[in-house]
Design an enzyme around this catalytic site. Structure first.
Site, PDB file in Angstrom:
ATOM      1  CE  LYS A   1     -37.391   1.162  60.520  1.00  0.00           C
ATOM      2  NZ  LYS A   1     -38.590   1.684  59.900  1.00  0.00           N
TER       3      LYS A   1
ATOM      4  CE  LYS B   1     -40.757  -4.420  62.688  1.00  0.00           C
ATOM      5  NZ  LYS B   1     -41.865  -4.017  61.833  1.00  0.00           N
TER       6      LYS B   1
ATOM      7  CE  LYS C   1     -45.276  -1.077  55.588  1.00  0.00           C
ATOM      8  NZ  LYS C   1     -44.598  -0.103  56.429  1.00  0.00           N
TER       9      LYS C   1
END
Ligand code: ATP
Ligand code: LTN
Length: 333
Positions: A114, A196, A199
């Site tokens: 991230k 993966k 959302k």
């Protein structure tokens, strides 16, 4: 004494099929077992580690609570609450920061992934696992049902807890265990089956949202990246098809061999239609329940659940925080 369970999801968007199969569906199974007492919260404090629009965040927090209930989490049997309503989470996180090494946070793969997306990497993103440790340790959790991507965060939680306990030579914290269901631990992106399903993926075709209508599900599955072999076979060399088989298996309860047999000699087109149909059938009742909960007249019902949940959680959290403060040497009120 019942075994304590805790878990949460960030209100960073609508839940994906990955969240549902990897986490929520297991929570629903656990809640029916007599020996467990469960708490499920909306991890709003975690979600601001990446930037959030205030209006969207407000809507998403409530929406996640409704998605929990629509997915089958019974508010009568479980405690549902919003993380920021129990300020002890933030407070314990600060204390635990002083028992956590920079080196161990540097190794977290979620942080590494991230932080690549942030121009100026935020301290909050780095500190995320410490807040998560606080979420878990406040409630003496025995088990934490999550997807595979959270395993590393559970390990650091255990390390922090053990370090704290041994510093004060007292069993202040229970050492929690991750509860991961192997077959659905990591549902992959439909657009990149080596990544993966997430959302917050900017490519909306990569994930199926819990609230996607049937036509959208059909379109997304049809576009799902596969190989060109046109054979339904479960293999690491065919990550796209492997992912679709895993999803189909999870939503139909059929095993891999059965599925390979069912689609022997059938091409990807037919298989994808069957997968999309089975996903839509699974999500349909959830969507119906969600739409009902989202009616304005049910707003108060949802707010009451959160209010009551926060009260129950805070009673426990407050006690644990006090114990921690006393162990450290603070003078408590
Ligand atoms: P974000 O994209 O905002 O990082 P996310 O979709 O990765 O969010 P989280 O809120 O971080 O979802 O995760 C909620 C729960 O769902 C966690 O227990 C996590 O392990 C699980 N989970 C998330 N993605 C998947 C997936 N693709 N497969 C299985 N489980 C998943
Ligand atoms: N990091 C989790 C969400 C989360 C969580 C928790 C899960 C925050 N605190 C405590 C279980 C227990 C995630 O899914 N990204």
């Amino acid at each position: 004494m019942k075994k304590q369970i805790i878990s949460g999801v960030q209100p960073s968007g609508i839940l994906t099929l990955g969240n549902y199969l990897g986490a929520l569906r297991n929570w629903v199974k656990i809640q029916d077992e007599e020996e467990y007492e469960c708490k499920f919260f909306v991890a709003d404090l975690h979600s601001i580690t990446v930037s959030q629009n205030p209006e969207n965040l407000r809507n998403n927090i409530k929406s996640i609570v409704m998605q929990y209930i629509a997915s089958g989490i019974d508010p009568e049997k479980n405690t549902i609450f919003i993380q920021s309503h129990v300020h002890e989470h933030s407070e314990l996180a600060w204390l635990l920061n002083n028992y956590t090494y920079i080196g161990e946070l540097n190794r977290m793969t979620q942080f590494k992934d991230k932080s690549k997306k942030q121009e100026n990497v935020k301290v909050g993103l780095f500190d995320y696992p410490v807040l998560m440790a606080a979420d878990i340790l406040l409630y003496d959790a025995d088990y934490v049902p999550v997807g595979e991507d959270q395993r590393q965060h559970l390990e650091i939680t255990r390390d922090i807890a053990q370090r704290f306990n041994s510093t004060y030579n007292k069993e202040i914290f229970k050492i929690p265990e991750a509860l991961i269901t192997k077959s659905t631990a990591r549902i992959m992106s439909l657009q990149d089956p080596t990544k993966k399903m997430s959302k917050s993926d900017e490519n909306k075709d990569g994930f199926i949202s819990l609230l996607d209508p049937r036509e959208v599900i059909e379109k997304k599955v049809k576009r799902a990246v596969t190989d060109s072999e046109n054979v339904i076979k479960y293999s690491d060399e065919k990550p796209g098809i492997k992912n679709l088989i895993n999803i189909y298996s999870a939503v139909t309860d059929k095993n891999i061999e059965e599925i390979e047999k069912e689609f022997e000699g059938v091409g990807y087109g037919k298989f994808k239609q069957a997968v999309a149909g089975a996903i839509a059938d699974t999500l349909e009742p959830i969507q119906a329940k969600y739409n009902e909960l989202a009616l304005p007249e049910n707003n108060e019902y949802i707010e009451n659940i959160c209010r009551k949940g926060a009260e129950v959680a805070q009673k426990i959290a407050k006690e644990k925080l006090k114990e921690v403060q006393e162990a450290i040497g603070f003078i408590t009120k």
